[in-house]
Scaffold this motif. Structure first.
Motif, PDB file in Angstrom:
ATOM      1  N   ASP A  48       6.895  -2.213  -7.354  1.00 41.81           N
ATOM      2  CA  ASP A  48       5.383  -1.879  -6.895  1.00 41.81           C
ATOM      3  C   ASP A  48       4.440  -3.064  -7.749  1.00 41.81           C
ATOM      4  OD1 ASP A  48       5.754   0.154  -5.434  1.00 41.81           O
ATOM      5  OD2 ASP A  48       5.247   1.711  -6.901  1.00 41.81           O
ATOM      6  N   PRO A  92       3.039  -9.055  -8.056  1.00 38.18           N
ATOM      7  CA  PRO A  92       3.227  -8.036  -6.939  1.00 38.18           C
ATOM      8  C   PRO A  92       1.991  -7.099  -7.393  1.00 38.18           C
ATOM      9  CG  PRO A  92       5.433  -8.380  -7.981  1.00 38.18           C
ATOM     10  CD  PRO A  92       4.414  -9.323  -8.702  1.00 38.18           C
ATOM     11  N   THR A 141       0.501  -3.026  -5.698  1.00 36.09           N
ATOM     12  CA  THR A 141       0.452  -1.940  -4.902  1.00 36.09           C
ATOM     13  C   THR A 141      -1.003  -1.363  -4.924  1.00 36.09           C
ATOM     14  OG1 THR A 141       2.639  -1.540  -5.127  1.00 36.09           O
ATOM     15  CG2 THR A 141       1.711   0.099  -4.241  1.00 36.09           C
ATOM     16  N   ARG A 144       0.064  -1.326 -10.185  1.00 34.71           N
ATOM     17  CA  ARG A 144      -0.472  -0.363  -9.210  1.00 34.71           C
ATOM     18  C   ARG A 144      -1.969  -0.274  -9.610  1.00 34.71           C
ATOM     19  NH1 ARG A 144       3.337   3.425  -7.455  1.00 34.71           N
ATOM     20  NH2 ARG A 144       1.899   5.253  -8.171  1.00 34.71           N
ATOM     21  N   LEU A 172      -3.049   1.651  -4.000  1.00 32.16           N
ATOM     22  CA  LEU A 172      -3.053   2.857  -4.065  1.00 32.16           C
ATOM     23  C   LEU A 172      -4.076   3.662  -3.274  1.00 32.16           C
ATOM     24  CD1 LEU A 172      -1.369   3.555  -7.624  1.00 32.16           C
ATOM     25  CD2 LEU A 172      -0.128   3.447  -5.366  1.00 32.16           C
ATOM     26  N   LYS A 194      -7.229  -3.971   3.250  1.00 32.01           N
ATOM     27  CA  LYS A 194      -5.818  -4.859   3.648  1.00 32.01           C
ATOM     28  C   LYS A 194      -6.634  -5.816   4.538  1.00 32.01           C
ATOM     29  CE  LYS A 194      -1.239  -5.438   4.726  1.00 32.01           C
ATOM     30  NZ  LYS A 194       0.142  -4.569   5.051  1.00 32.01           N
ATOM     31  N   MET A 243       0.790  -1.174  -0.086  1.00 32.09           N
ATOM     32  CA  MET A 243       0.013   0.108  -0.238  1.00 32.09           C
ATOM     33  C   MET A 243       0.837   1.165   0.022  1.00 32.09           C
ATOM     34  SD  MET A 243      -3.088  -0.644   3.184  1.00 32.09           S
ATOM     35  CE  MET A 243      -1.780  -0.418   4.119  1.00 32.09           C
ATOM     36  N   LYS A 244       0.312   2.332  -0.756  1.00 31.74           N
ATOM     37  CA  LYS A 244       1.213   3.467  -0.882  1.00 31.74           C
ATOM     38  C   LYS A 244      -0.023   4.533  -1.251  1.00 31.74           C
ATOM     39  CE  LYS A 244       4.640   2.861  -3.312  1.00 31.74           C
ATOM     40  NZ  LYS A 244       6.086   3.020  -3.849  1.00 31.74           N
TER      41      LYS A 244
END
Length: 113
Positions: free
Chosen positions: A12, A86, A88, A15, A90, A105, A1-2
């Motif tokens: 990442d 993978p 990520t 995304r 956002l 999550k 997460m970002k």
């Protein structure tokens, strides 16, 4: 997460933005978003009610999880994608502790194995 505003990193992977609204002041090119999953975002009504208020966090999660239970296809699609490569997640919120990505999550941790 970002945060979507953070610079992308080589690790990442895919995304995925999970906000209903596009982040303010950020172009699509600068965001480096591969997939925009509005269906995984809290409803507008829930988002407006929550306003990232830590006092409402537990109730927000309960309501958001109920919405996610109604949208199993989008959840399953994310889970399948994350299982094999993978990903990520956002988010645009300034609050990095109380936001829909943190809740998502937690939801995935409980419901997808």
């Amino acid at each position: 997460m970002k945060r979507v505003y953070d610079a992308p990193a080589p690790d990442d992977g895919c995304r995925i933005l999970i906000d209903r609204l596009w982040p303010r002041g950020l172009s699509k090119e600068a965001a480096h978003v591969n997939l925009w999953q509005k269906d995984l975002a809290p409803s507008t009504r829930l988002r407006s009610w929550f306003r990232h208020d830590p006092v409402r966090w537990h109730e927000f999660q309960t309501r958001y999880f109920t919405e996610l239970d109604q949208n199993i296809k989008a959840v399953e699609d994310l889970w399948q994608r994350a299982r094999y490569s993978p990903v990520t997640i956002l988010f645009g919120a300034k609050n990095e502790k109380y936001n829909n990505a943190v809740a998502l999550k937690a939801y995935l941790s409980r419901h997808c194995k």
